[in-house]
Write a protein that holds these residues in place. Sequence first.
Motif, PDB file in Angstrom:
ATOM      1  N   ASP A  28       0.897  -1.208   0.036  1.00  5.86           N
ATOM      2  CA  ASP A  28      -0.011   0.186  -0.021  1.00  5.86           C
ATOM      3  C   ASP A  28       0.891   1.192   0.136  1.00  5.86           C
ATOM      4  N   PRO A  29       0.702   2.035  -1.160  1.00  5.42           N
ATOM      5  CA  PRO A  29       1.689   3.035  -1.336  1.00  5.42           C
ATOM      6  C   PRO A  29       1.578   4.187  -0.093  1.00  5.42           C
ATOM      7  N   HIS A  30       0.515   4.136   0.523  1.00  3.34           N
ATOM      8  CA  HIS A  30       0.337   5.438   1.710  1.00  3.34           C
ATOM      9  C   HIS A  30       0.406   4.853   3.088  1.00  3.34           C
ATOM     10  N   LEU A  31       1.099   3.742   3.156  1.00  2.89           N
ATOM     11  CA  LEU A  31       1.801   3.476   4.586  1.00  2.89           C
ATOM     12  C   LEU A  31       3.138   3.341   4.622  1.00  2.89           C
ATOM     13  N   VAL A  32       3.653   3.604   5.602  1.00  2.28           N
ATOM     14  CA  VAL A  32       5.325   3.368   5.992  1.00  2.28           C
ATOM     15  C   VAL A  32       5.375   1.976   6.605  1.00  2.28           C
ATOM     16  N   ASP A  33       4.717   1.857   7.324  1.00  2.00           N
ATOM     17  CA  ASP A  33       4.639   0.424   7.984  1.00  2.00           C
ATOM     18  C   ASP A  33       3.192   0.002   8.669  1.00  2.00           C
ATOM     19  N   PHE A  73      -7.601  19.148   6.486  1.00  2.00           N
ATOM     20  CA  PHE A  73      -5.885  18.883   6.134  1.00  2.00           C
ATOM     21  C   PHE A  73      -5.841  17.414   5.604  1.00  2.00           C
ATOM     22  N   TRP A  74      -6.883  16.654   5.856  1.00  2.00           N
ATOM     23  CA  TRP A  74      -6.532  15.138   5.141  1.00  2.00           C
ATOM     24  C   TRP A  74      -7.626  14.491   4.118  1.00  2.00           C
ATOM     25  N   LEU A  75      -8.678  15.150   4.174  1.00  2.00           N
ATOM     26  CA  LEU A  75      -9.745  14.391   3.301  1.00  2.00           C
ATOM     27  C   LEU A  75      -9.422  14.362   1.701  1.00  2.00           C
ATOM     28  N   LYS A  76      -8.941  15.491   1.217  1.00  2.00           N
ATOM     29  CA  LYS A  76      -8.400  15.579  -0.163  1.00  2.00           C
ATOM     30  C   LYS A  76      -7.525  14.342  -0.479  1.00  2.00           C
ATOM     31  N   SER A  77      -6.485  14.204   0.398  1.00  2.00           N
ATOM     32  CA  SER A  77      -5.190  13.409  -0.167  1.00  2.00           C
ATOM     33  C   SER A  77      -5.753  12.062   0.217  1.00  2.00           C
ATOM     34  N   MET A  78      -6.720  11.786   1.254  1.00  2.00           N
ATOM     35  CA  MET A  78      -7.059  10.288   1.651  1.00  2.00           C
ATOM     36  C   MET A  78      -7.849   9.828   0.546  1.00  2.00           C
ATOM     37  N   ARG A  79      -8.797  10.610   0.164  1.00  2.00           N
ATOM     38  CA  ARG A  79      -9.554  10.141  -0.993  1.00  2.00           C
ATOM     39  C   ARG A  79      -8.849   9.783  -2.336  1.00  2.00           C
ATOM     40  N   ARG A  80      -7.986  10.699  -2.811  1.00  2.00           N
ATOM     41  CA  ARG A  80      -6.991  10.552  -3.915  1.00  2.00           C
ATOM     42  C   ARG A  80      -6.057   9.244  -3.648  1.00  2.00           C
ATOM     43  N   ASP A  81      -5.438   8.996  -2.500  1.00  2.00           N
ATOM     44  CA  ASP A  81      -4.739   7.742  -1.942  1.00  2.00           C
ATOM     45  C   ASP A  81      -5.528   6.668  -2.043  1.00  2.00           C
ATOM     46  N   MET A  82      -6.866   6.660  -1.817  1.00  2.00           N
ATOM     47  CA  MET A  82      -7.750   5.309  -1.982  1.00  2.00           C
ATOM     48  C   MET A  82      -7.685   4.765  -3.351  1.00  2.00           C
ATOM     49  N   HIS A  83      -7.514   5.631  -4.192  1.00  2.00           N
ATOM     50  CA  HIS A  83      -7.458   4.853  -5.769  1.00  2.00           C
ATOM     51  C   HIS A  83      -6.223   4.087  -6.096  1.00  2.00           C
ATOM     52  N   HIS A  84      -5.114   4.686  -5.440  1.00  2.00           N
ATOM     53  CA  HIS A  84      -3.645   4.352  -5.432  1.00  2.00           C
ATOM     54  C   HIS A  84      -3.482   3.013  -4.875  1.00  2.00           C
ATOM     55  N   THR A  85      -4.454   3.025  -3.571  1.00  2.00           N
ATOM     56  CA  THR A  85      -4.377   1.898  -2.966  1.00  2.00           C
ATOM     57  C   THR A  85      -5.048   0.462  -3.732  1.00  2.00           C
ATOM     58  N   PHE A  86      -6.249   1.143  -4.241  1.00  2.00           N
ATOM     59  CA  PHE A  86      -7.121  -0.002  -4.935  1.00  2.00           C
ATOM     60  C   PHE A  86      -6.252  -0.656  -6.094  1.00  2.00           C
ATOM     61  N   ALA A  87      -5.466   0.233  -6.940  1.00  2.00           N
ATOM     62  CA  ALA A  87      -4.716  -0.475  -7.757  1.00  2.00           C
ATOM     63  C   ALA A  87      -3.606  -1.026  -7.476  1.00  2.00           C
ATOM     64  N   ALA A  88      -2.674  -0.724  -6.190  1.00  2.00           N
ATOM     65  CA  ALA A  88      -1.891  -1.488  -5.504  1.00  2.00           C
ATOM     66  C   ALA A  88      -2.546  -2.919  -5.037  1.00  2.00           C
ATOM     67  N   LEU A  89      -3.689  -2.947  -4.524  1.00  2.00           N
ATOM     68  CA  LEU A  89      -4.133  -4.037  -3.984  1.00  2.00           C
ATOM     69  C   LEU A  89      -4.432  -5.248  -5.136  1.00  2.00           C
ATOM     70  N   ALA A  90      -4.923  -4.511  -6.385  1.00  2.00           N
ATOM     71  CA  ALA A  90      -5.005  -5.333  -7.589  1.00  2.00           C
ATOM     72  C   ALA A  90      -3.686  -6.007  -7.966  1.00  2.00           C
ATOM     73  N   GLN A  91      -2.719  -5.174  -8.030  1.00  2.00           N
ATOM     74  CA  GLN A  91      -1.312  -5.778  -8.444  1.00  2.00           C
ATOM     75  C   GLN A  91      -0.646  -6.728  -7.092  1.00  2.00           C
ATOM     76  N   GLU A  92      -0.820  -6.621  -6.094  1.00  2.00           N
ATOM     77  CA  GLU A  92      -0.279  -7.276  -5.169  1.00  2.00           C
ATOM     78  C   GLU A  92      -1.106  -8.669  -5.136  1.00  2.00           C
ATOM     79  N   ALA A  93      -2.491  -8.765  -5.440  1.00  2.00           N
ATOM     80  CA  ALA A  93      -3.267  -9.736  -5.455  1.00  2.00           C
ATOM     81  C   ALA A  93      -2.942 -10.776  -6.431  1.00  2.00           C
ATOM     82  N   GLN A  94      -2.709  -9.860  -7.669  1.00  2.00           N
ATOM     83  CA  GLN A  94      -2.328 -10.686  -9.040  1.00  2.00           C
ATOM     84  C   GLN A  94      -0.822 -11.258  -8.676  1.00  2.00           C
ATOM     85  N   ARG A  95      -0.027 -10.700  -8.052  1.00  2.00           N
ATOM     86  CA  ARG A  95       1.302 -11.073  -8.055  1.00  2.00           C
ATOM     87  C   ARG A  95       1.539 -12.440  -7.137  1.00  2.00           C
TER      88      ARG A  95
END
Length: 150
Positions: free
Chosen positions: A31-36, A119-141
Motif C-alpha cells: 500500500d503506497p500510503h503506508l510506511v509500516d 487537512f486530510w480529506l482530499k489526499s485520503m480520497r486520492r490515495d484510496m485509488h492508489h491503494t485500490f490499484a496496488a491491491l489489484a497488483q499485489e493480489a495478482q502477484r
Amino acid sequence: MLAFSESATINGELSSIWQTAIDAASWSAWDPHLVDSGFEGPFAPGSSGWTILPNTPKSTKGPFTVTKVEHERSYATESAMPFGKMCITATFEPVGAGQVRVGKSVQVHGPFGPVFRLFWLKSMRRDMHHTFAALAQEAQRRAAEAGSNR
C-alpha cells in the motif's frame, strides 16, 4: 460526523483480492500510503493492529481494531482520533469474470471532523485509488506466485 467513500473496479479474483486485503501485517509492503503496519492473530472482530503513515514519526503508530468481518464481502475497522473515532468499511463485490468492485467508506466521528476535512480529506480520497490499484497488483502477484509454487 464527516463521511465519504470511494470505489473502483479492479482486475483479479475475489479470493486473492480478499486474502491480500485482510493480510494487515503486510499492508505496508504494497500500500503506497503506508510506511509500516503490523497485525497479530486472525483477522477477526476484536483483533487489532497498527499503521504508520508518511510524514509521521516512526514511533507514531495509529492503532485500529477490526470490528466486523463478512468473508469475501467486507470488513470494518475503528481507530481512535482526538475527541472521536474513525470508522472504515472496506467492501468487495464481484462484478464479472475476473473483476471486483472494491470500496472504502470512512466516517470521522466527533469534533475532529472539520480539522480532518481541512487537512486530510482530499489526499485520503486520492490515495484510496492508489491503494485500490496496488491491491489489484499485489493480489495478482500473489496469485501468480501461488500458481508457480504448485
